[in-house]
Design a protein around this motif. Structure first.
Motif, PDB file in Angstrom:
ATOM      1  N   ASN A 120      13.426  13.850 -10.840  1.00  0.00           N
ATOM      2  CA  ASN A 120      13.487  14.944  -9.860  1.00  0.00           C
ATOM      3  C   ASN A 120      12.103  15.274  -9.305  1.00  0.00           C
ATOM      4  O   ASN A 120      11.949  15.540  -8.113  1.00  0.00           O
ATOM      5  CB  ASN A 120      14.115  16.189 -10.475  1.00  0.00           C
ATOM      6  CG  ASN A 120      15.606  16.049 -10.672  1.00  0.00           C
ATOM      7  OD1 ASN A 120      16.232  15.148 -10.115  1.00  0.00           O
ATOM      8  ND2 ASN A 120      16.183  16.923 -11.472  1.00  0.00           N
ATOM      9  N   LEU A 121      11.102  15.254 -10.178  1.00  0.00           N
ATOM     10  CA  LEU A 121       9.733  15.524  -9.732  1.00  0.00           C
ATOM     11  C   LEU A 121       9.267  14.447  -8.747  1.00  0.00           C
ATOM     12  O   LEU A 121       8.664  14.766  -7.714  1.00  0.00           O
ATOM     13  CB  LEU A 121       8.784  15.594 -10.928  1.00  0.00           C
ATOM     14  CG  LEU A 121       7.340  15.954 -10.616  1.00  0.00           C
ATOM     15  CD1 LEU A 121       7.249  17.328  -9.965  1.00  0.00           C
ATOM     16  CD2 LEU A 121       6.500  15.908 -11.888  1.00  0.00           C
ATOM     17  N   THR A 122       9.580  13.203  -9.066  1.00  0.00           N
ATOM     18  CA  THR A 122       9.218  12.104  -8.167  1.00  0.00           C
ATOM     19  C   THR A 122       9.864  12.291  -6.801  1.00  0.00           C
ATOM     20  O   THR A 122       9.209  12.138  -5.768  1.00  0.00           O
ATOM     21  CB  THR A 122       9.631  10.747  -8.772  1.00  0.00           C
ATOM     22  OG1 THR A 122       8.976  10.588 -10.031  1.00  0.00           O
ATOM     23  CG2 THR A 122       9.280   9.595  -7.847  1.00  0.00           C
ATOM     24  N   TRP A 123      11.139  12.640  -6.788  1.00  0.00           N
ATOM     25  CA  TRP A 123      11.830  12.855  -5.513  1.00  0.00           C
ATOM     26  C   TRP A 123      11.230  14.015  -4.732  1.00  0.00           C
ATOM     27  O   TRP A 123      11.087  13.938  -3.500  1.00  0.00           O
ATOM     28  CB  TRP A 123      13.325  13.067  -5.729  1.00  0.00           C
ATOM     29  CG  TRP A 123      14.067  11.772  -5.801  1.00  0.00           C
ATOM     30  CD1 TRP A 123      14.689  11.235  -6.887  1.00  0.00           C
ATOM     31  CD2 TRP A 123      14.240  10.824  -4.741  1.00  0.00           C
ATOM     32  NE1 TRP A 123      15.241  10.014  -6.581  1.00  0.00           N
ATOM     33  CE2 TRP A 123      14.978   9.742  -5.255  1.00  0.00           C
ATOM     34  CE3 TRP A 123      13.837  10.782  -3.411  1.00  0.00           C
ATOM     35  CZ2 TRP A 123      15.320   8.637  -4.483  1.00  0.00           C
ATOM     36  CZ3 TRP A 123      14.182   9.684  -2.640  1.00  0.00           C
ATOM     37  CH2 TRP A 123      14.919   8.632  -3.171  1.00  0.00           C
ATOM     38  N   LEU A 124      10.872  15.083  -5.412  1.00  0.00           N
ATOM     39  CA  LEU A 124      10.245  16.216  -4.723  1.00  0.00           C
ATOM     40  C   LEU A 124       8.935  15.794  -4.056  1.00  0.00           C
ATOM     41  O   LEU A 124       8.663  16.156  -2.910  1.00  0.00           O
ATOM     42  CB  LEU A 124       9.983  17.363  -5.700  1.00  0.00           C
ATOM     43  CG  LEU A 124      11.168  18.234  -6.080  1.00  0.00           C
ATOM     44  CD1 LEU A 124      10.783  19.194  -7.207  1.00  0.00           C
ATOM     45  CD2 LEU A 124      11.682  19.007  -4.883  1.00  0.00           C
ATOM     46  N   VAL A 125       8.130  15.034  -4.778  1.00  0.00           N
ATOM     47  CA  VAL A 125       6.851  14.583  -4.229  1.00  0.00           C
ATOM     48  C   VAL A 125       7.077  13.622  -3.065  1.00  0.00           C
ATOM     49  O   VAL A 125       6.433  13.735  -2.012  1.00  0.00           O
ATOM     50  CB  VAL A 125       5.972  13.938  -5.322  1.00  0.00           C
ATOM     51  CG1 VAL A 125       4.744  13.269  -4.726  1.00  0.00           C
ATOM     52  CG2 VAL A 125       5.563  14.985  -6.357  1.00  0.00           C
ATOM     53  N   VAL A 126       8.002  12.690  -3.215  1.00  0.00           N
ATOM     54  CA  VAL A 126       8.282  11.724  -2.149  1.00  0.00           C
ATOM     55  C   VAL A 126       8.785  12.442  -0.902  1.00  0.00           C
ATOM     56  O   VAL A 126       8.321  12.169   0.218  1.00  0.00           O
ATOM     57  CB  VAL A 126       9.304  10.658  -2.619  1.00  0.00           C
ATOM     58  CG1 VAL A 126       9.842   9.848  -1.449  1.00  0.00           C
ATOM     59  CG2 VAL A 126       8.670   9.737  -3.660  1.00  0.00           C
ATOM     60  N   ILE A 127       9.704  13.353  -1.070  1.00  0.00           N
ATOM     61  CA  ILE A 127      10.240  14.106   0.079  1.00  0.00           C
ATOM     62  C   ILE A 127       9.121  14.909   0.746  1.00  0.00           C
ATOM     63  O   ILE A 127       9.021  14.944   1.979  1.00  0.00           O
ATOM     64  CB  ILE A 127      11.410  15.006  -0.364  1.00  0.00           C
ATOM     65  CG1 ILE A 127      12.620  14.140  -0.732  1.00  0.00           C
ATOM     66  CG2 ILE A 127      11.770  16.008   0.727  1.00  0.00           C
ATOM     67  CD1 ILE A 127      13.729  14.886  -1.445  1.00  0.00           C
ATOM     68  N   HIS A 128       8.278  15.527  -0.060  1.00  0.00           N
ATOM     69  CA  HIS A 128       7.154  16.283   0.512  1.00  0.00           C
ATOM     70  C   HIS A 128       6.239  15.361   1.317  1.00  0.00           C
ATOM     71  O   HIS A 128       5.827  15.701   2.436  1.00  0.00           O
ATOM     72  CB  HIS A 128       6.369  16.983  -0.591  1.00  0.00           C
ATOM     73  CG  HIS A 128       5.160  17.701  -0.090  1.00  0.00           C
ATOM     74  ND1 HIS A 128       5.251  18.810   0.716  1.00  0.00           N
ATOM     75  CD2 HIS A 128       3.838  17.449  -0.245  1.00  0.00           C
ATOM     76  CE1 HIS A 128       4.032  19.214   1.030  1.00  0.00           C
ATOM     77  NE2 HIS A 128       3.153  18.406   0.458  1.00  0.00           N
ATOM     78  N   LEU A 129       5.932  14.200   0.771  1.00  0.00           N
ATOM     79  CA  LEU A 129       5.065  13.250   1.485  1.00  0.00           C
ATOM     80  C   LEU A 129       5.720  12.759   2.780  1.00  0.00           C
ATOM     81  O   LEU A 129       5.027  12.538   3.779  1.00  0.00           O
ATOM     82  CB  LEU A 129       4.695  12.074   0.577  1.00  0.00           C
ATOM     83  CG  LEU A 129       3.759  12.424  -0.578  1.00  0.00           C
ATOM     84  CD1 LEU A 129       3.553  11.214  -1.489  1.00  0.00           C
ATOM     85  CD2 LEU A 129       2.428  12.951  -0.062  1.00  0.00           C
ATOM     86  N   VAL A 130       7.038  12.619   2.773  1.00  0.00           N
ATOM     87  CA  VAL A 130       7.740  12.238   4.004  1.00  0.00           C
ATOM     88  C   VAL A 130       7.577  13.338   5.050  1.00  0.00           C
ATOM     89  O   VAL A 130       7.326  13.061   6.227  1.00  0.00           O
ATOM     90  CB  VAL A 130       9.231  11.949   3.720  1.00  0.00           C
ATOM     91  CG1 VAL A 130      10.040  11.869   5.016  1.00  0.00           C
ATOM     92  CG2 VAL A 130       9.383  10.658   2.922  1.00  0.00           C
ATOM     93  N   PHE A 131       7.712  14.605   4.632  1.00  0.00           N
ATOM     94  CA  PHE A 131       7.510  15.717   5.568  1.00  0.00           C
ATOM     95  C   PHE A 131       6.077  15.731   6.108  1.00  0.00           C
ATOM     96  O   PHE A 131       5.860  15.921   7.304  1.00  0.00           O
ATOM     97  CB  PHE A 131       7.827  17.068   4.910  1.00  0.00           C
ATOM     98  CG  PHE A 131       9.290  17.331   4.723  1.00  0.00           C
ATOM     99  CD1 PHE A 131      10.227  16.962   5.678  1.00  0.00           C
ATOM    100  CD2 PHE A 131       9.734  17.985   3.591  1.00  0.00           C
ATOM    101  CE1 PHE A 131      11.571  17.222   5.505  1.00  0.00           C
ATOM    102  CE2 PHE A 131      11.085  18.254   3.413  1.00  0.00           C
ATOM    103  CZ  PHE A 131      12.007  17.871   4.367  1.00  0.00           C
TER     104      PHE A 131
END
Length: 170
Positions: free
Chosen positions: A136-147
């Protein structure tokens, strides 16, 4: 004559957007309700809260505030850009940015707000590492980087397009 009637009809259709903005006002009210619930919960648990709990509570309130601000930006800027101008002279508290923000500025403000909200979610996750999975932490970081990447690309494309318009005007 047919063309003129069609153009008037199409121009008048912009008012179909007005109920969307009214719906956003109601969603702002619901967000206020959730913010007040969160504030009451935060205050009630403050005496036994740890430093991390206090930081997480404050971040949650900031997150809700940014989301509310985002809704206000969309309501006023969208209404002004797509439906009808609001006469600022009748409103002494009218913020300077309203009435001056165009669609490009609206997109950038929206994406900037989304990036800030996303950053707060990532920070909240880092503050609560014991209760969040690595996945979940990885997904949060990846999504943030996409934004963040989307914001940079949007700003660059708008800057390039703006530069092309300046050259065309000269």
């Amino acid at each position: 004559m047919i063309e003129r009637v069609l153009e008037r009809f199409l121009f008048a259709s912009r008012w179909l957007l007005a109920p969307f903005y009214v719906g956003l006002v109601f969603s702002l009210g619901l967000l206020l309700f959730k913010a007040m619930q969160e504030l009451v919960h935060f205050i009630a648990h403050a005496p036994q809260a740890t430093e991390s709990d206090v930081i997480l509570g404050v971040l949650t309130l900031i997150d809700l505030t940014l989301t509310g601000s985002l809704i206000v930006i969309v309501i006023f800027s969208g209404y002004e850009n797509f439906v009808s101008k609001i006469d600022a002279a009748d409103h002494k508290d009218w913020p300077d940015w309203m009435g001056k923000i165009d669609f490009t500025g609206l997109k950038l403000k929206l994406l900037s707000s989304i990036v800030a909200i996303s950053a707060i979610q990532v920070l909240k996750a880092f503050m609560n590492l014991d209760n969040i999975s690595d996945r979940n932490l990885t997904w949060l970081v990846v999504i943030h980087l996409v934004f963040v990447g989307s914001g940079i690309i949007l700003a660059l494309t708008d800057r390039i397009a703006e530069g092309g318009h300046k050259v065309a005007k000269d």
